[in-house]
Write a protein that holds these residues in place. Sequence first.
Motif, PDB file in Angstrom:
ATOM      1  N   GLU A   1       0.961  -1.168  -0.165  1.00 13.14           N
ATOM      2  CA  GLU A   1       0.064  -0.136  -0.662  1.00 13.14           C
ATOM      3  C   GLU A   1       0.815   1.676  -0.318  1.00 13.14           C
ATOM      4  N   SER A   2       2.082   1.619   0.772  1.00 13.77           N
ATOM      5  CA  SER A   2       3.354   2.378   1.104  1.00 13.77           C
ATOM      6  C   SER A   2       3.157   2.836  -0.505  1.00 13.77           C
ATOM      7  N   LEU A   3       3.786   2.155  -0.969  1.00 15.33           N
ATOM      8  CA  LEU A   3       4.339   2.244  -2.761  1.00 15.33           C
ATOM      9  C   LEU A   3       3.622   2.178  -3.554  1.00 15.33           C
ATOM     10  N   LEU A   4       1.786   1.822  -3.330  1.00 16.30           N
ATOM     11  CA  LEU A   4       1.072   1.933  -4.360  1.00 16.30           C
ATOM     12  C   LEU A   4       0.886   3.800  -4.048  1.00 16.30           C
ATOM     13  N   GLY A   5       0.793   4.230  -2.850  1.00 13.61           N
ATOM     14  CA  GLY A   5       0.394   4.868  -2.801  1.00 13.61           C
ATOM     15  C   GLY A   5       1.506   6.363  -3.067  1.00 13.61           C
ATOM     16  N   HIS A   6       3.252   5.505  -2.877  1.00 10.42           N
ATOM     17  CA  HIS A   6       4.006   6.371  -3.578  1.00 10.42           C
ATOM     18  C   HIS A   6       3.831   6.983  -5.272  1.00 10.42           C
ATOM     19  N   LEU A   7       3.960   5.937  -5.832  1.00 13.37           N
ATOM     20  CA  LEU A   7       3.654   5.818  -7.315  1.00 13.37           C
ATOM     21  C   LEU A   7       2.545   6.580  -7.751  1.00 13.37           C
ATOM     22  N   ILE A   8       1.161   6.612  -7.203  1.00 15.12           N
ATOM     23  CA  ILE A   8       0.558   7.240  -7.404  1.00 15.12           C
ATOM     24  C   ILE A   8       0.538   8.446  -6.998  1.00 15.12           C
ATOM     25  N   GLU A   9       1.908   9.165  -5.963  1.00 14.90           N
ATOM     26  CA  GLU A   9       2.045  10.799  -6.443  1.00 14.90           C
ATOM     27  C   GLU A   9       3.109  10.267  -7.054  1.00 14.90           C
ATOM     28  N   GLN A  10       3.767  10.230  -7.355  1.00 13.31           N
ATOM     29  CA  GLN A  10       4.648   9.983  -8.142  1.00 13.31           C
ATOM     30  C   GLN A  10       4.124  10.697  -9.671  1.00 13.31           C
ATOM     31  N   GLU A  11       3.236  10.035 -10.140  1.00  8.12           N
ATOM     32  CA  GLU A  11       2.040  10.036 -11.347  1.00  8.12           C
ATOM     33  C   GLU A  11       1.598  11.651 -11.439  1.00  8.12           C
ATOM     34  N   ARG A  12       0.762  11.791  -9.942  1.00 10.78           N
ATOM     35  CA  ARG A  12       0.061  12.410 -10.016  1.00 10.78           C
ATOM     36  C   ARG A  12       1.606  14.418  -9.900  1.00 10.78           C
ATOM     37  N   VAL A  13       2.516  14.211  -9.272  1.00  8.98           N
ATOM     38  CA  VAL A  13       3.900  15.156  -9.224  1.00  8.98           C
ATOM     39  C   VAL A  13       4.234  15.389 -10.772  1.00  8.98           C
ATOM     40  N   LEU A  14       3.777  14.663 -11.830  1.00  6.98           N
ATOM     41  CA  LEU A  14       3.777  14.585 -12.756  1.00  6.98           C
ATOM     42  C   LEU A  14       3.252  15.903 -13.834  1.00  6.98           C
ATOM     43  N   LEU A  15       2.206  16.191 -13.512  1.00  6.18           N
ATOM     44  CA  LEU A  15       1.585  16.957 -13.795  1.00  6.18           C
ATOM     45  C   LEU A  15       0.988  18.388 -12.889  1.00  6.18           C
ATOM     46  N   GLU A  16       1.767  18.345 -12.507  1.00  6.02           N
ATOM     47  CA  GLU A  16       2.609  19.619 -11.581  1.00  6.02           C
ATOM     48  C   GLU A  16       2.852  20.816 -12.565  1.00  6.02           C
ATOM     49  N   PRO A  17       2.642  21.797 -12.668  1.00 10.07           N
ATOM     50  CA  PRO A  17       3.667  22.899 -13.804  1.00 10.07           C
ATOM     51  C   PRO A  17       5.063  22.798 -13.205  1.00 10.07           C
ATOM     52  N   SER A  18       4.924  22.911 -11.753  1.00  8.47           N
ATOM     53  CA  SER A  18       6.742  23.839 -11.713  1.00  8.47           C
ATOM     54  C   SER A  18       6.884  22.281 -11.860  1.00  8.47           C
ATOM     55  N   ILE A  19       6.879  21.228 -11.848  1.00 11.99           N
ATOM     56  CA  ILE A  19       7.776  19.899 -12.399  1.00 11.99           C
ATOM     57  C   ILE A  19       8.186  19.698 -13.591  1.00 11.99           C
ATOM     58  N   ARG A  20       6.628  20.017 -14.421  1.00 12.11           N
ATOM     59  CA  ARG A  20       7.154  20.078 -16.016  1.00 12.11           C
ATOM     60  C   ARG A  20       7.723  21.468 -16.190  1.00 12.11           C
ATOM     61  N   GLN A  21       7.872  22.226 -15.726  1.00  5.29           N
ATOM     62  CA  GLN A  21       8.565  23.214 -16.148  1.00  5.29           C
ATOM     63  C   GLN A  21      10.249  22.966 -15.961  1.00  5.29           C
ATOM     64  N   SER A  22      10.706  21.907 -14.864  1.00  2.00           N
ATOM     65  CA  SER A  22      11.916  22.306 -13.875  1.00  2.00           C
ATOM     66  C   SER A  22      12.578  20.932 -15.237  1.00  2.00           C
ATOM     67  N   SER A  23      13.723  20.706 -16.152  1.00  3.92           N
ATOM     68  CA  SER A  23      14.486  20.062 -16.540  1.00  3.92           C
ATOM     69  C   SER A  23      15.215  19.288 -15.020  1.00  3.92           C
ATOM     70  N   SER A  24      15.772  19.601 -14.495  1.00  2.00           N
ATOM     71  CA  SER A  24      16.523  19.052 -13.243  1.00  2.00           C
ATOM     72  C   SER A  24      15.140  17.949 -12.418  1.00  2.00           C
ATOM     73  N   SER A  25      13.697  18.203 -12.777  1.00  2.00           N
ATOM     74  CA  SER A  25      12.764  17.238 -11.871  1.00  2.00           C
ATOM     75  C   SER A  25      12.332  16.410 -12.843  1.00  2.00           C
ATOM     76  N   LEU A  26      12.369  16.735 -13.984  1.00  2.00           N
ATOM     77  CA  LEU A  26      12.087  15.927 -14.749  1.00  2.00           C
ATOM     78  C   LEU A  26      13.091  14.783 -15.343  1.00  2.00           C
ATOM     79  N   ASP A  27      14.120  14.865 -15.126  1.00  2.00           N
ATOM     80  CA  ASP A  27      15.171  14.523 -15.239  1.00  2.00           C
ATOM     81  C   ASP A  27      15.581  13.164 -14.455  1.00  2.00           C
ATOM     82  N   LYS A  28      14.883  13.516 -13.029  1.00  2.00           N
ATOM     83  CA  LYS A  28      14.855  12.678 -12.305  1.00  2.00           C
ATOM     84  C   LYS A  28      13.565  11.412 -12.128  1.00  2.00           C
TER      85      LYS A  28
END
Length: 133
Positions: free
Chosen positions: A7-34
């Motif tokens: 459950e903890s990994l599922l929650g973490h990966l769902i959060e990561q999927e949603r993080v990829l939709l955040e404008p600040s992350i999408r506009q950050s090459s270093s965040s995307l690269d990670k």
Amino acid sequence: MTIKISESLLGHLIEQERVLLEPSIRQSSSSLDKLLSPYFHEISANGMMFNKAHVMSRLPNEKVPQFYNQSFKGQMLSDDLAQLTYHAAYRHSAKAPLHYSIRMSIWKRTQNHWELIYHQGTPCPEFELLFEE
């Protein structure tokens, strides 16, 4: 045989999927690269194929669509590979029609974190949006 995802990994990966939709992350090459594996590939809901270099050059300049995702399910493919599936609906503006798809992502554990290695969107019939997730 499927390996149960915690459950903890599922929650973490769902959060990561949603993080990829955040404008600040999408506009950050270093965040995307990670977040994206060097071997990342995507097949979009319209059938286009992209690699990491294309996504990294496109996302920082792209207007983030209005995006809803729900009904996440996960399973382990191996000790270091996890698969998520979920329903998504998106539109490019508030007045545009929604596009519905089933999404699938494969995440790979590296030494320090999980990286997205593969993502696919497949068009599907309209479904009811569940706003409580």
